[in-house]
Design a protein around this motif. Structure first.
Motif, PDB file in Angstrom:
ATOM      1  N   ARG A 232     -41.696 153.954  19.555  1.00 34.19           N
ATOM      2  CA  ARG A 232     -41.140 153.181  20.671  1.00 34.19           C
ATOM      3  C   ARG A 232     -41.976 153.368  21.937  1.00 34.19           C
ATOM      4  O   ARG A 232     -41.454 153.406  23.043  1.00 34.19           O
ATOM      5  N   ALA A 233     -43.289 153.493  21.762  1.00 31.91           N
ATOM      6  CA  ALA A 233     -44.192 153.737  22.882  1.00 31.91           C
ATOM      7  C   ALA A 233     -44.938 152.489  23.307  1.00 31.91           C
ATOM      8  O   ALA A 233     -45.903 152.569  24.069  1.00 31.91           O
ATOM      9  N   ILE A 234     -44.506 151.324  22.802  1.00 31.91           N
ATOM     10  CA  ILE A 234     -45.129 150.069  23.225  1.00 31.91           C
ATOM     11  C   ILE A 234     -44.054 149.144  23.779  1.00 31.91           C
ATOM     12  O   ILE A 234     -42.868 149.285  23.482  1.00 31.91           O
TER      13      ILE A 234
ATOM     14  N   ILE B  17     -43.334 154.674  27.769  1.00 31.67           N
ATOM     15  CA  ILE B  17     -44.208 153.675  27.163  1.00 31.67           C
ATOM     16  C   ILE B  17     -45.660 154.092  27.357  1.00 31.67           C
ATOM     17  O   ILE B  17     -46.081 154.451  28.454  1.00 31.67           O
ATOM     18  N   ASP B  18     -46.429 154.029  26.306  1.00 26.92           N
ATOM     19  CA  ASP B  18     -47.855 154.370  26.345  1.00 26.92           C
ATOM     20  C   ASP B  18     -48.721 153.136  26.558  1.00 26.92           C
ATOM     21  O   ASP B  18     -49.708 153.169  27.297  1.00 26.92           O
TER      22      ASP B  18
ATOM     23  N   ARG C  10     -40.154 141.179  33.420  1.00 29.23           N
ATOM     24  CA  ARG C  10     -39.391 141.977  32.472  1.00 29.23           C
ATOM     25  C   ARG C  10     -40.316 142.732  31.529  1.00 29.23           C
ATOM     26  O   ARG C  10     -41.480 142.380  31.354  1.00 29.23           O
ATOM     27  N   MET C  11     -39.760 143.789  30.916  1.00 28.53           N
ATOM     28  CA  MET C  11     -40.452 144.564  29.895  1.00 28.53           C
ATOM     29  C   MET C  11     -39.602 144.528  28.634  1.00 28.53           C
ATOM     30  O   MET C  11     -38.445 144.961  28.643  1.00 28.53           O
ATOM     31  N   VAL C  12     -40.152 143.999  27.542  1.00 31.34           N
ATOM     32  CA  VAL C  12     -39.438 143.890  26.280  1.00 31.34           C
ATOM     33  C   VAL C  12     -39.747 145.111  25.427  1.00 31.34           C
ATOM     34  O   VAL C  12     -40.893 145.335  25.036  1.00 31.34           O
ATOM     35  N   HIS C  13     -38.719 145.924  25.138  1.00 34.35           N
ATOM     36  CA  HIS C  13     -38.859 147.057  24.232  1.00 34.35           C
ATOM     37  C   HIS C  13     -38.837 146.568  22.790  1.00 34.35           C
ATOM     38  O   HIS C  13     -38.426 145.442  22.507  1.00 34.35           O
TER      39      HIS C  13
ATOM     40  N   LEU D  14     -44.826 148.713  35.868  1.00 38.37           N
ATOM     41  CA  LEU D  14     -45.663 149.810  35.380  1.00 38.37           C
ATOM     42  C   LEU D  14     -44.930 151.139  35.517  1.00 38.37           C
ATOM     43  O   LEU D  14     -44.919 151.966  34.596  1.00 38.37           O
ATOM     44  N   GLU D  15     -44.282 151.352  36.662  1.00 42.41           N
ATOM     45  CA  GLU D  15     -43.548 152.598  36.870  1.00 42.41           C
ATOM     46  C   GLU D  15     -42.317 152.664  35.974  1.00 42.41           C
ATOM     47  O   GLU D  15     -42.008 153.742  35.421  1.00 42.41           O
ATOM     48  N   MET D  16     -41.605 151.567  35.808  1.00 46.78           N
ATOM     49  CA  MET D  16     -40.458 151.567  34.911  1.00 46.78           C
ATOM     50  C   MET D  16     -40.892 151.852  33.472  1.00 46.78           C
ATOM     51  O   MET D  16     -40.197 152.557  32.731  1.00 46.78           O
ATOM     52  N   SER D  17     -42.040 151.336  33.076  1.00 45.95           N
ATOM     53  CA  SER D  17     -42.566 151.597  31.735  1.00 45.95           C
ATOM     54  C   SER D  17     -42.924 153.066  31.576  1.00 45.95           C
ATOM     55  O   SER D  17     -42.623 153.687  30.542  1.00 45.95           O
ATOM     56  N   ARG D  18     -43.570 153.620  32.576  1.00 50.16           N
ATOM     57  CA  ARG D  18     -43.939 155.044  32.511  1.00 50.16           C
ATOM     58  C   ARG D  18     -42.704 155.909  32.360  1.00 50.16           C
ATOM     59  O   ARG D  18     -42.685 156.850  31.560  1.00 50.16           O
TER      60      ARG D  18
END
Length: 276
Positions: A123-125, A183-184, A87-90, A175-179
């Motif tokens: 919101r880039a992290i 997300i930076d 998962r990616m936590v915003h 990584l692709e979902m973050s891009r």
């Protein structure tokens, strides 16, 4: 290793993307049903196998950060079962200055200025966490107490090369979902040995503080997405293209269903995790 052996292994690794497609597909969890599949994988690993969390009647392992997270799954092509998740936590949309999980765990060991306040406000992290692989795909003696592991043996030998498709596929998917979400910088709290293996593949995980004890030794790392994509090992690029293509197709289908672009978790998920 001789030059001939290196050439043989390199040729074998040029088939990574084809071998991956034979066995796995990356599935971004863009529906409530798929998000629940991620919760089920986590429950199987964190609650039933490792007993790090209490077993729950609904069979879902969740926490307070899931309402601000996006999830990615890895599915077996042969059986259609979901074998792993991440998962990616915003940042908290109602309070962008609120800490991410790693900031709380590593409060006393983080380097000064981490995370970058400007990126946090933009919101880039985001933080990558809850990487898990179901038991029958990690049944080795030294993996009984770990959610996932990569070691030198995962790469096989010169006569029988192998590759850690599952964790690498999940990280590439996230990584692709973050891009796509703009997300930076990604942060991750993980085992130093696991971070070292991803660096060998071009992951560029930079240490940002001292290690802590958290279900084993864990250390915080920072990953700049643009640097990872630019510095990715050439042998990994065809595999990354396959994963990017799968994710693009999934997003297209989800956006056609919803009639709007999907970027953050709230763009497709209910306001709260149902039943939690």
């Amino acid at each position: 290793m001789s030059v001939r052996q290196k050439v043989i292994m390199m040729l074998e690794f040029t088939k990574l993307h084809k071998n991956f497609q034979r066995f796995f597909r990356v599935v971004p969890a863009l529906t409530e049903e798929l998000v629940n599949e991620a919760y089920r994988v986590r429950h199987s690993v964190y609650c039933e196998d490792l007993k790090w969390e209490a077993v729950r009647e609904d069979g879902f392992e969740t926490d307070e950060y899931d309402n601000q997270s996006m999830h990615c799954l890895l599915q077996s092509v042969q059986t259609n079962e979901f074998v792993g998740c991440i998962r990616m936590v915003h940042g908290n949309p109602s309070d962008l200055s609120a800490p991410l999980p790693f900031q709380i765990a590593c409060e006393k060991t983080l380097d000064p200025g981490i995370p970058d306040p400007e990126l946090q406000q933009r919101r880039a992290i985001a933080e990558v966490s809850r990487l898990a692989v179901i038991g029958k795909y990690r049944r080795r003696p030294d993996e009984k107490d770990r959610a996932v592991k990569i070691s030198e043996s995962d790469y096989g030998t010169i006569h029988r090369p192998r590759f850690p498709y599952i964790p690498v596929g999940l990280y590439m998917g996230m990584l692709e979902m973050s891009r796509r979400a703009g997300i930076d910088t990604l942060y991750i709290l993980t085992e130093p040995s696991l971070a070292g293996h991803f660096c060998k593949l071009g992951g560029k995980l930079n240490p940002i503080g001292g290690a802590i004890e958290h279900r084993g030794t864990r250390a915080p790392y920072q990953m700049k997405i643009s640097e990872v994509l630019k510095g990715m090992n050439m042998l990994m690029r065809p595999l990354n293209k396959v994963i990017v293509r799968d994710i693009e197709l999934a997003y297209k289908e989800a956006e056609e269903r919803s009639g709007k672009p999907i970027i953050f978790a709230r763009d497709f998920m209910p306001a709260a995790v149902p039943g939690r």
